[in-house]
Motif scaffolding. Structure first.
Motif, PDB file in Angstrom:
ATOM      1  N   PRO A 315       0.804  -1.236   0.000  1.00 30.23           N
ATOM      2  CA  PRO A 315       0.000   0.000   0.000  1.00 30.23           C
ATOM      3  C   PRO A 315       0.830   1.277   0.000  1.00 30.23           C
ATOM      4  O   PRO A 315       0.478   2.242  -0.671  1.00 30.23           O
ATOM      5  CB  PRO A 315      -0.825  -0.127   1.281  1.00 30.23           C
ATOM      6  CG  PRO A 315      -0.890  -1.598   1.556  1.00 30.23           C
ATOM      7  CD  PRO A 315       0.411  -2.158   1.088  1.00 30.23           C
ATOM      8  N   SER A 316       1.935   1.294   0.755  1.00 29.28           N
ATOM      9  CA  SER A 316       2.744   2.515   0.819  1.00 29.28           C
ATOM     10  C   SER A 316       3.364   2.829  -0.544  1.00 29.28           C
ATOM     11  O   SER A 316       3.442   3.998  -0.951  1.00 29.28           O
ATOM     12  CB  SER A 316       3.836   2.385   1.881  1.00 29.28           C
ATOM     13  OG  SER A 316       4.695   1.295   1.578  1.00 29.28           O
ATOM     14  N   ARG A 319       0.800   4.240  -3.085  1.00 27.33           N
ATOM     15  CA  ARG A 319       0.437   5.651  -2.926  1.00 27.33           C
ATOM     16  C   ARG A 319       1.403   6.587  -3.653  1.00 27.33           C
ATOM     17  O   ARG A 319       1.026   7.692  -4.039  1.00 27.33           O
ATOM     18  CB  ARG A 319       0.371   6.012  -1.438  1.00 27.33           C
ATOM     19  CG  ARG A 319      -0.847   5.442  -0.714  1.00 27.33           C
ATOM     20  CD  ARG A 319      -1.009   6.081   0.655  1.00 27.33           C
ATOM     21  NE  ARG A 319       0.073   5.716   1.555  1.00 27.33           N
ATOM     22  CZ  ARG A 319       0.059   4.651   2.361  1.00 27.33           C
ATOM     23  NH1 ARG A 319      -0.998   3.850   2.374  1.00 27.33           N
ATOM     24  NH2 ARG A 319       1.080   4.386   3.144  1.00 27.33           N
ATOM     25  N   ARG A 348      -2.285  -2.304 -11.023  1.00 24.58           N
ATOM     26  CA  ARG A 348      -2.772  -2.549  -9.668  1.00 24.58           C
ATOM     27  C   ARG A 348      -3.484  -3.888  -9.618  1.00 24.58           C
ATOM     28  O   ARG A 348      -3.684  -4.557 -10.651  1.00 24.58           O
ATOM     29  CB  ARG A 348      -3.684  -1.403  -9.227  1.00 24.58           C
ATOM     30  CG  ARG A 348      -2.956  -0.042  -9.240  1.00 24.58           C
ATOM     31  CD  ARG A 348      -3.830   1.087  -8.745  1.00 24.58           C
ATOM     32  NE  ARG A 348      -3.163   2.375  -8.918  1.00 24.58           N
ATOM     33  CZ  ARG A 348      -2.316   2.925  -8.059  1.00 24.58           C
ATOM     34  NH1 ARG A 348      -2.044   2.295  -6.919  1.00 24.58           N
ATOM     35  NH2 ARG A 348      -1.768   4.100  -8.300  1.00 24.58           N
TER      36      ARG A 348
END
Length: 429
Positions: A315-316, A319, A348
């Protein structure tokens, strides 16, 4: 003072300068410090670069103008291996002169000069018979051009000897997975399985974008003297004759399409030479190091398979992936490569994440469309005979199908078993 090129330890430079001059003038330690500051952290420069640097030094110019500068003795320093600190452990053969290189290769010095072609006569020879390479232009799906430069048998044998004797002992960066024993597209793709986002960047004209000076730097880093490094680089690079492009149909490529001919105008790594894959990996070492460091700082994983660069993370990383892409492409450009933005992809979890033909969303897998197409071909071979399915005219269609099935088996064993059963039932008589 060209003999100073062999060592960049400040005290050794001072000692050798004092030996030549018979004393240690005040300006000599300062000049030695400047030489180390300019060249100490780089690959050993050419002697003419070092001579030019010394001649431009103001203190040296004043010493010459004073009329007090005298040469007491010229030390005779035989050519010797001088590897970079990181290359000391590389188990490469010791070759300290052009004559020794010709002996190691089993050819005469004149033959070495012919094959190394340091004056780029290959590009000026008008007949195919007089050239060391054969050329074949291929057009890819998106209108891009690829040139295969295949060395003729004698040069190819020389390049294989260089590959096995000099290049194989030199380790590439651990992120490199192409053209390495024990590595494959499977090992390239495996670290990116199950990640939130996968970023793929493609390099344009990978082999021809690596010019002869970069190749020479690899041999210099390994410790070879300038003349030997020049010859080794010449044996492994080529300048393409202009007439190779005469029969290429450029219609339909569009005004914005990259012109590949520019990359071939200077000596470069030829796609088709046995030494090119290993040298490409070695020349990309700094690129791999910088990209791995960038990926680590963003909490991502980085691998490279030839001209395919892959990054992935959780997730990091998801972003910041767009900003990361800009930084990664900037590094690629700074390192002398060209990103192919048309093939750059941010994938993704909601879409199919595909690297080098392998799907990595949940596990290593073959794309469903590719699997279904191959299964249909095998089924039709059973029903109508293999000749009816060889639409692309493969000279050995059986070997082609065997390779395709083996690829699926290496990625997804269960699917591979099903395809193998169909393949074994085909009547090839």
């Amino acid at each position: 003072m060209a003999f100073l090129a062999d060592e960049f330890d400040e005290q050794r430079l001072v000692d050798r300068g004092a030996m030549v001059l018979g004393k240690t003038p005040k300006w000599l330690p300062v000049l030695a410090r400047r030489i180390v500051g300019r060249f100490g952290d780089t690959v050993r420069p050419r002697q003419r670069e070092l001579i030019g640097f010394i001649q431009d030094d103001l203190a040296f110019q004043r010493a010459c103008a004073s009329g007090k500068l005298r040469i007491v003795t010229w030390p005779i320093i035989p050519a010797q291996m001088a590897p970079m600190p990181a290359a000391v452990a590389w188990n490469v053969p010791e070759i300290c002169s052009v004559g020794a290189l010709s002996e190691w290769l089993g050819i005469s010095v004149r033959e070495l000069e012919w094959f190394a072609d340091l004056r780029c006569w290959e590009a000026k020879r008008s007949t195919e018979r007089a050239r060391n390479y054969r050329y074949r232009v291929l057009t890819k799906k998106l209108g891009q051009i690829r040139l295969i430069e295949a060395p003729k048998p004698r040069l190819k044998a020389i390049q294989r000897q260089i590959l096995e004797g000099v290049l194989d002992p030199i380790p590439p960066h651990d992120a490199a997975h192409g053209f390495r024993q024990g590595r494959s597209i499977r090992s390239f793709a495996a670290p990116h399985v199950g990640q939130d986002v996968v970023l793929k960047i493609d390099l344009q004209d990978f082999f021809p974008s690596i010019a002869a000076p970069r190749v020479r730097a690899v041999f210099i880093a390994a410790g070879y003297p300038e003349s030997v490094a020049d010859s080794l680089a010449g044996l492994c690079t080529n300048r393409t004759p202009d007439d190779v492009w005469q029969n290429v149909d450029w219609r339909g490529h569009g005004p914005t399409t990259h012109d590949p001919r520019r990359a071939y105008e200077l000596p470069h790594l030829p796609q088709g030479a046995p030494t090119s894959p290993a040298l490409a990996n070695l020349c990309a070492f700094r690129l791999d190091s910088r990209l791995e460091g960038l990926a680590r700082s963003a909490g991502a994983t980085y691998t490279r398979y030839a001209d395919d660069l892959a990054f992935s993370g959780g997730p990091s990383f998801a972003r910041v992936v767009h900003r990361f892409q800009h930084h990664a492409c900037a590094i690629v450009i700074e390192e002398g490569f060209v990103p192919n933005f048309r093939k750059t992809r941010i994938m993704r979890q909601g879409v199919r994440q595909r690297l080098a033909g392998i799907v990595v969303n949940e596990r290593l897998n073959v794309a469903r469309v590719d699997y279904d197409r191959l299964k249909a071909t095998l089924t039709n071979c059973l029903r109508h005979g293999p000749t009816s399915q060889n639409r692309n005219g493969h000279p050995d269609f059986r070997a082609h199908l065997l390779g395709s099935v083996a690829f699926v088996e290496s990625i997804h064993a269960e699917r591979g078993v099903r395809l193998r059963r169909l393949l074994e039932q085909i009547d090839w008589s």
